[in-house]
Enzyme design. Structure first.
Site, mmCIF file in Angstrom:
data_model
loop_
_atom_site.group_PDB
_atom_site.id
_atom_site.type_symbol
_atom_site.label_atom_id
_atom_site.label_comp_id
_atom_site.label_asym_id
_atom_site.label_seq_id
_atom_site.Cartn_x
_atom_site.Cartn_y
_atom_site.Cartn_z
ATOM 1 N N SER A 82 0.790 -1.233 0.000
ATOM 2 C CA SER A 82 0.000 0.000 0.000
ATOM 3 C C SER A 82 0.820 1.279 0.000
ATOM 4 O O SER A 82 0.239 2.370 -0.115
ATOM 5 C CB SER A 82 -0.969 0.011 1.181
ATOM 6 O OG SER A 82 -2.060 -0.845 0.923
ATOM 7 N N ASN A 188 -9.202 -0.305 -0.440
ATOM 8 C CA ASN A 188 -8.353 -0.613 -1.589
ATOM 9 C C ASN A 188 -9.119 -0.403 -2.893
ATOM 10 O O ASN A 188 -8.556 0.050 -3.895
ATOM 11 C CB ASN A 188 -7.844 -2.052 -1.494
ATOM 12 C CG ASN A 188 -6.757 -2.208 -0.458
ATOM 13 O OD1 ASN A 188 -5.725 -1.554 -0.526
ATOM 14 N ND2 ASN A 188 -6.985 -3.066 0.524
#
Length: 380
Positions: A82, A188
């Site tokens: 991430s 996400n």
């Protein structure tokens, strides 16, 4: 703040030191890394520290491969997961700097008719979701990853197109209404959608957008966005590991599973990238030095909102995390957890950048965060 002239000192694990004096080697930092790998559940650790004076020191601890007991490669490639969101956010903010989009534009403006929820997600509508809400996770889009209900192992060799990821997310109920006051949910799917927006604005594949606008612009030689079907990690790299799993994807007792090789397309613009720790630090330095965004846009990127389930003193901006450290300093960066790797990266206002990576994303997360805090607060 120039990147090209950085001095580099490579430091191996404590057991491999030859006793010679190493000017930038911090024994306390090495001891902290060694403690993280002591029980073997987190096989290897890597860290790169870019000090305030521009000196770079790379550390390792543990083993790079539990089968061969090989050393962890100094400043090896890892899945940064991430931390990719920082790159995605910078690309979007560059478009804003260039007048190609506004952060309060709706998704509908760029992807008309695309973001329409189905089934449980019927309330999701791109006409009510803004770019800013996607960037700071206030869009209400699902926090789930519905295409991997049993974890990575059953789908580790599957390739996923970004539209497939989005369509699966659009069938999930929204967590809350877009922009709902004081509500936040890490999505996400929201960043996969931002990747599609960036691709539409540029008229080029998202990987190319990131490569041309960020990686090549600031000379990152050890950072890349894996191409379609690329399941490997460039050498040198340590192996990444998972705890053993039952049929439902739940952790059980047993030997660690090597998960180094898998298709990262399941994460897309939310977490697909690979880099070395020192290159992540170069990115942080370039971003803070104004080489990627205008000063006003960087300040906007760092305007943070409260983020539930984050460590105390951490808040979320536009693709970046505001981190209040134990020493009273505020740093900015991001973390990432891909199967087999956990990474944490940040830079302090006076230019100390730290990236740490461990080769199991399921253990010692809080201990790694505590060590990361200490590394950012250290004075040498």
């Amino acid at each position: 703040m120039a990147v090209a002239g950085l001095a580099v000192t490579n430091v191996a694990s404590a057991g491999a030191l030859d006793g010679a004096s190493r000017p930038a080697h911090d024994k306390a930092m090495q001891a902290g890394l060694d403690a993280l790998v002591a029980d073997g559940s987190l096989p290897g650790m890597l860290m790169s520290v870019r000090n305030r004076d521009g000196r770079v020191t790379n550390y390792t601890a543990g083993v790079g491969d539990i089968r061969t007991k090989s050393k962890v490669p100094t400043d090896g490639y890892v899945r940064i997961a991430s931390i990719t969101k920082m790159f995605t956010a910078v690309a979007i903010l560059q478009f804003a700097d260039e007048g190609k989009l506004a952060l309060d534009d709706t998704v509908e403006k760029f992807l008309p008719g695309v973001v329409r929820g189905t089934g449980d997600g019927a309330a999701v509508d791109g006409r009510t979701i803004t770019i800013r809400q996607l960037l700071n996770h206030t869009s209400g889009m699902t926090t789930r990853m519905p295409l991997m209900p049993k974890g990575i192992l059953p789908i580790k060799d599957r390739y996923f197109d970004a539209r497939e990821l989005l369509d699966a997310a659009l069938a999930q109920a929204p967590t809350f209404a877009p922009g709902q006051d004081r509500v936040w949910g890490y999505s996400n799917a929201g960043y996969v959608l931002l990747g599609l927006v960036a691709q539409k604005v540029a008229g080029r594949p998202f990987a190319e957008v990131v490569t041309d606008r960020i990686i090549n612009r600031i000379g990152l030689k050890e950072t890349y966005y894996p191409g379609p079907g690329d399941r490997d990690i460039r050498a040198p790299h340590p192996q990444g590991y998972l705890l053993p799993k039952d049929d439902q994807g739940e952790a059980i007792d047993g030997d660690l599973i090597d998960i180094t090789r898998f298709d990262p397309s399941i994460a897309g613009a939310a977490g697909q990238m690979i880099a070395t720790p020192s290159d992540v630090n170069k990115f942080l330095v370039a971003l803070q030095a104004g080489r990627l965004l205008t000063p006003g846009r960087l300040a906007e990127m760092r305007q943070a909102v409260d983020a539930r389930n984050f460590p105390d003193g951490w808040r979320y901006g536009l693709g970046t995390i505001e981190m209040k450290l134990s020493c009273g300093i505020t740093a900015y960066g991001h973390g990432g957890d891909a199967d087999g790797f956990q990474t944490r990266a940040a830079i302090t206002p006076d230019g100390r950048a730290v990236t740490v990576a461990g080769t199991n994303d399921e253990v010692h997360q809080y201990a790694v965060l505590d060590f990361f805090d200490k590394a950012l607060c250290a004075t040498k």
